[in-house]
Motif scaffolding. Sequence first.
Motif, mmCIF file in Angstrom:
data_model
loop_
_atom_site.group_PDB
_atom_site.id
_atom_site.type_symbol
_atom_site.label_atom_id
_atom_site.label_comp_id
_atom_site.label_asym_id
_atom_site.label_seq_id
_atom_site.Cartn_x
_atom_site.Cartn_y
_atom_site.Cartn_z
ATOM 1 N N ARG A 132 -30.116 35.917 -48.323
ATOM 2 C CA ARG A 132 -30.973 35.034 -47.541
ATOM 3 C C ARG A 132 -31.497 33.933 -48.453
ATOM 4 N N PRO A 133 -31.399 32.673 -48.041
ATOM 5 C CA PRO A 133 -31.785 31.557 -48.906
ATOM 6 C C PRO A 133 -33.202 31.672 -49.461
ATOM 7 N N GLU A 134 -34.161 32.008 -48.609
ATOM 8 C CA GLU A 134 -35.541 32.080 -49.079
ATOM 9 C C GLU A 134 -35.724 33.165 -50.142
ATOM 10 N N ASP A 135 -35.081 34.309 -49.959
ATOM 11 C CA ASP A 135 -35.178 35.389 -50.934
ATOM 12 C C ASP A 135 -34.531 35.002 -52.255
ATOM 13 N N GLU A 136 -33.385 34.350 -52.187
ATOM 14 C CA GLU A 136 -32.667 33.960 -53.401
ATOM 15 C C GLU A 136 -33.407 32.865 -54.174
ATOM 16 N N ILE A 137 -34.018 31.926 -53.460
ATOM 17 C CA ILE A 137 -34.792 30.868 -54.121
ATOM 18 C C ILE A 137 -36.000 31.468 -54.832
ATOM 19 N N LEU A 138 -36.704 32.362 -54.162
ATOM 20 C CA LEU A 138 -37.870 33.001 -54.770
ATOM 21 C C LEU A 138 -37.472 33.862 -55.966
ATOM 22 N N LYS A 139 -36.376 34.602 -55.839
ATOM 23 C CA LYS A 139 -35.892 35.434 -56.943
ATOM 24 C C LYS A 139 -35.502 34.567 -58.145
ATOM 25 N N TYR A 140 -34.790 33.485 -57.903
ATOM 26 C CA TYR A 140 -34.370 32.574 -58.966
ATOM 27 C C TYR A 140 -35.584 31.978 -59.677
ATOM 28 N N SER A 141 -36.594 31.586 -58.901
ATOM 29 C CA SER A 141 -37.786 30.971 -59.502
ATOM 30 C C SER A 141 -38.528 31.951 -60.406
ATOM 31 N N LEU A 152 -41.810 22.864 -39.933
ATOM 32 C CA LEU A 152 -40.891 23.147 -41.038
ATOM 33 C C LEU A 152 -39.859 24.177 -40.607
ATOM 34 N N GLY A 153 -38.717 24.155 -41.278
ATOM 35 C CA GLY A 153 -37.701 25.163 -41.018
ATOM 36 C C GLY A 153 -38.139 26.519 -41.537
ATOM 37 N N SER A 154 -37.405 27.545 -41.164
ATOM 38 C CA SER A 154 -37.796 28.904 -41.528
ATOM 39 C C SER A 154 -37.763 29.143 -43.036
ATOM 40 N N VAL A 155 -36.801 28.555 -43.740
ATOM 41 C CA VAL A 155 -36.709 28.752 -45.191
ATOM 42 C C VAL A 155 -37.893 28.086 -45.884
ATOM 43 N N SER A 156 -38.178 26.835 -45.552
ATOM 44 C CA SER A 156 -39.304 26.122 -46.157
ATOM 45 C C SER A 156 -40.621 26.828 -45.874
ATOM 46 N N GLU A 184 -45.213 30.170 -47.717
ATOM 47 C CA GLU A 184 -46.100 31.294 -47.446
ATOM 48 C C GLU A 184 -46.081 32.334 -48.559
ATOM 49 N N VAL A 185 -44.929 32.561 -49.170
ATOM 50 C CA VAL A 185 -44.762 33.695 -50.075
ATOM 51 C C VAL A 185 -44.832 33.319 -51.548
ATOM 52 N N SER A 186 -44.416 32.127 -51.902
ATOM 53 C CA SER A 186 -44.301 31.759 -53.308
ATOM 54 C C SER A 186 -45.653 31.718 -54.009
#
Length: 58
Positions: free
Chosen positions: A5-14, A39-43, A48-50
Amino acid sequence: MVDGRPEDEILKYSKIHHIDLIIMAKRRKIPGIRGMLKLGSVSRKILEVSDKPVLILE
């Protein structure tokens, strides 16, 4: 390229790479507070989580 999932992968990478700021582009151009609500779901999930600052560009 990663799989997931894009949001999970972006957060993990960061977290893994100690990123100081996440910069993302917004697809729709809606001004004001309504734009933030649309905003889109990923943004939205990243905002919200970062625990890092997030900059959304139009």
